[in-house]
Design an enzyme around this catalytic site. Structure first.
Site, PDB file in Angstrom:
ATOM      1  CD  GLU A 185      -8.462   3.048  -1.733  1.00 43.78           C
ATOM      2  OE1 GLU A 185      -8.884   1.952  -2.160  1.00 43.78           O
ATOM      3  OE2 GLU A 185      -7.866   3.187  -0.655  1.00 43.78           O
ATOM      4  NE  ARG A 235      -3.525   2.405   2.583  1.00 46.30           N
ATOM      5  CZ  ARG A 235      -4.113   2.867   3.680  1.00 46.30           C
ATOM      6  NH1 ARG A 235      -3.933   2.237   4.844  1.00 46.30           N
ATOM      7  NH2 ARG A 235      -4.857   3.948   3.622  1.00 46.30           N
ATOM      8  CG  HIS A 236      -0.779   4.930  -1.010  1.00 41.04           C
ATOM      9  ND1 HIS A 236      -0.897   5.782   0.069  1.00 41.04           N
ATOM     10  CD2 HIS A 236      -2.041   4.558  -1.323  1.00 41.04           C
ATOM     11  CE1 HIS A 236      -2.163   5.936   0.392  1.00 41.04           C
ATOM     12  NE2 HIS A 236      -2.891   5.189  -0.444  1.00 41.04           N
ATOM     13  CG  ASN A 264     -10.844  -0.197  -0.027  1.00 44.82           C
ATOM     14  OD1 ASN A 264     -11.379  -1.039   0.686  1.00 44.82           O
ATOM     15  ND2 ASN A 264     -10.748   1.080   0.346  1.00 44.82           N
TER      16      ASN A 264
END
Length: 228
Positions: A86, A7-8, A183
């Site tokens: 996202e 995840r970023h 997500n």
């Protein structure tokens, strides 16, 4: 083969506790440091990537670039897709989460955020956050432009790209890194590990933390990180 999902790093709107979705928000200083740390961890593991995938959003793109720079692997091919974006938070995008809870009630906001198949209110097509006005999405059909997504909708958007592109690289015995979003990565993890609709709602992914999966060329998961 190794598949690394990350995840970023923390974004400016993560810091401000705002719904971000498809809004192209930059990394915060902390997020940049998280990405550097992730790159160092992966380098210490002696991982070498053959190909990388990311979204159209700069917080994921920059996270990937920082990770690859730390690993001295900026030369590998990088493919970007809107399908890894996202979840689209519809009319909630840009709103502070705490203020939204005060306006609509904690229970309603919790349903929008954490139910599997309930989408938030749709974004107005005249909104500054409507994706079609952004040239990076200009070639997408109107039917592909989300007005607001549930996790179920996000999974339906992400998985075709897994099947058409990412999985093909693994079948070619390439090590793959995917830098994306909470997500869109939950969508991939749910599919890979066959997690139930109920249990996936309890999966929270930390910003900037690499998750290493070992996968064979038949796409069977041989090992995975502890996620819950």
């Amino acid at each position: 083969m190794k598949l690394v999902l990350i995840r970023h790093g923390e974004s400016a709107w993560n810091l401000e506790n705002r719904f971000t979705g498809w809004k192209d928000v930059d990394l915060s200083p902390k997020g940049m440091e998280e990405a550097k740390s992730a790159g160092k961890i992966l380098k210490e593991m002696n991982l070498v990537f053959d190909v990388a995938y990311t979204s159209y959003l700069k917080r994921a793109i920059k996270t990937l670039n920082i990770v690859l720079e730390e690993m001295d692997e900026l030369y590998i091919p990088v493919y970007k897709s809107w399908r890894l974006n996202e979840r689209h938070y519809g009319a909630l995008q840009g709103l502070n989460k705490a203020e939204t809870a005060k306006k609509y009630g904690d229970e309603q906001v919790h349903i929008w955020r954490r139910s599997f198949d309930v989408a938030p209110p749709s974004i107005d097509k005249n909104s500054e956050y409507y994706p079609k006005s952004d040239r990076r999405y200009a070639d997408l059909a109107d039917s592909d432009i989300p007005l607001g997504e549930s996790l179920k909708d996000t999974i339906a958007r992400v998985l075709p790209y897994w099947h058409s592109d990412i999985s093909k690289s693994l079948q070619e015995e390439k090590n793959v890194i995917v830098a994306a979003h909470g997500n869109s990565l939950r969508a991939l993890i749910k599919y890979l590990l066959n997690i139930s609709n109920e249990d996936i709602l309890n999966l929270n992914l930390v910003t900037g933390k690499p998750m290493v999966f070992e996968i064979d060329k038949d796409l069977k998961v041989l090992s995975s990180p502890e996620l819950f």
